[in-house]
Motif scaffolding. Sequence first.
Motif, short mmCIF file in Angstrom:
data_model
loop_
_atom_site.label_atom_id
_atom_site.label_comp_id
_atom_site.label_asym_id
_atom_site.label_seq_id
_atom_site.Cartn_x
_atom_site.Cartn_y
_atom_site.Cartn_z
N THR A 78 0.82 -1.21 0.00
CA THR A 78 0.00 0.00 0.00
C THR A 78 0.86 1.26 0.00
N ALA A 204 -7.80 -6.49 -2.74
CA ALA A 204 -7.03 -5.25 -2.74
C ALA A 204 -6.69 -4.91 -4.20
N ASP A 231 -9.14 -4.07 1.49
CA ASP A 231 -9.49 -2.70 1.11
C ASP A 231 -10.99 -2.63 0.86
N TYR A 234 -12.23 -0.33 -2.05
CA TYR A 234 -11.99 -0.96 -3.36
C TYR A 234 -13.08 -1.99 -3.65
#
Length: 366
Positions: A78, A204, A231, A234
């Motif tokens: 990330t 993710a 996430d 997302y």
Amino acid sequence: MESGVTAIAQPLNILMLSTSVGALGSGLGGGVELTLRNIAVELQQRGHRVQVVAPTGSVLTHVPLIEIAGQLQVAAQTQDRTAAIAIPEDAVIANMWQYAHQVQQDYDVLINFAYDWLPFYLTSFFDRPIAHLVSMGSLTNAMDQVIQQVANQFPGTIGVHSRAQAETFAFADQCRSLGNGLDLVLYDFCEVPEERLAWVGRIAPEKGLEDAIAAAYQASLPLQIWGAIQDEAYWQTIRQIYPNAVVQYGGFLPTEQLQRSLGTCQGLLMTPKWVEAFGNVAIEALACGVPVITYRRGGPAEIVEHGKTGWLVEPDSIDGLVEAIARLRDIDRHTCRQQAEQQYSMAAMGDRVEAWLRDVLGEVEG
């Protein structure tokens, strides 16, 4: 399948230090969790004494486990390439390695599974050798630099999972490619699948789930998704983009439940947007007889035998995925299982890991 012949004459005392981004069993550690578990079990079966150190809340059956409290680390994938090293207050990674430093004299060798700056930096402060199993390719300049320093100072101690992963680093020729392996007894072969596709992994952006949903939608097949949602934003975004796609989310499942459901799928889609270090789920699918369709990118492209155990597709090509889905029936599911048995057994992996540890210890003793 039984373990191979032990490559190390005397049993070793081995301390394994897990990823610091999540507890074992949470799914947040991705493939590292399964890799650590399988290596620990196989080495223990070969007579070595294995102890695992992991964040509080970890679950690991049949292997001694020390749980360490502290704040979890932010996942490296990330971060921007130029991101500075950051360690949270009361960091679990620091607490784990402080414990390791205190008990190191009880062990012959330590194995680091964390893709984190701190264990590499601390390596020269330990009296016992540390073997680092790097779980990702090049992501940040700071990580590249510290891994390079360890590779130079302690030759042979950097392990990777695939040549594609190694080649993301400037020091590729200093990396030891170890692949991975599975306890194939835990995976049931399924000869007659259902009319549905599978996608498995951390949810993710770098995993490219949106491509799999788009391809399954165009192919008019339902897509079963398993994995930890890393996430949430997302996940919600891609569900909004494809509101009419038939998608079923099954959460993060332990191996026994996952293989039972995964095995009934017609094919597995792997759609990484980055260079996957390996792709444990690819060999899990093959072990169940499930063909794999993957982008020709990273570790999965080294696993799938094009036209025999699946199809390799040009990266980011939705049309290519759809064309490969239409050809899934051309793949013999028995051949998929045979590849897993021949190349990705626990015994084969154990031989590779033992040889690596033997060489790491040889460098220290020599």
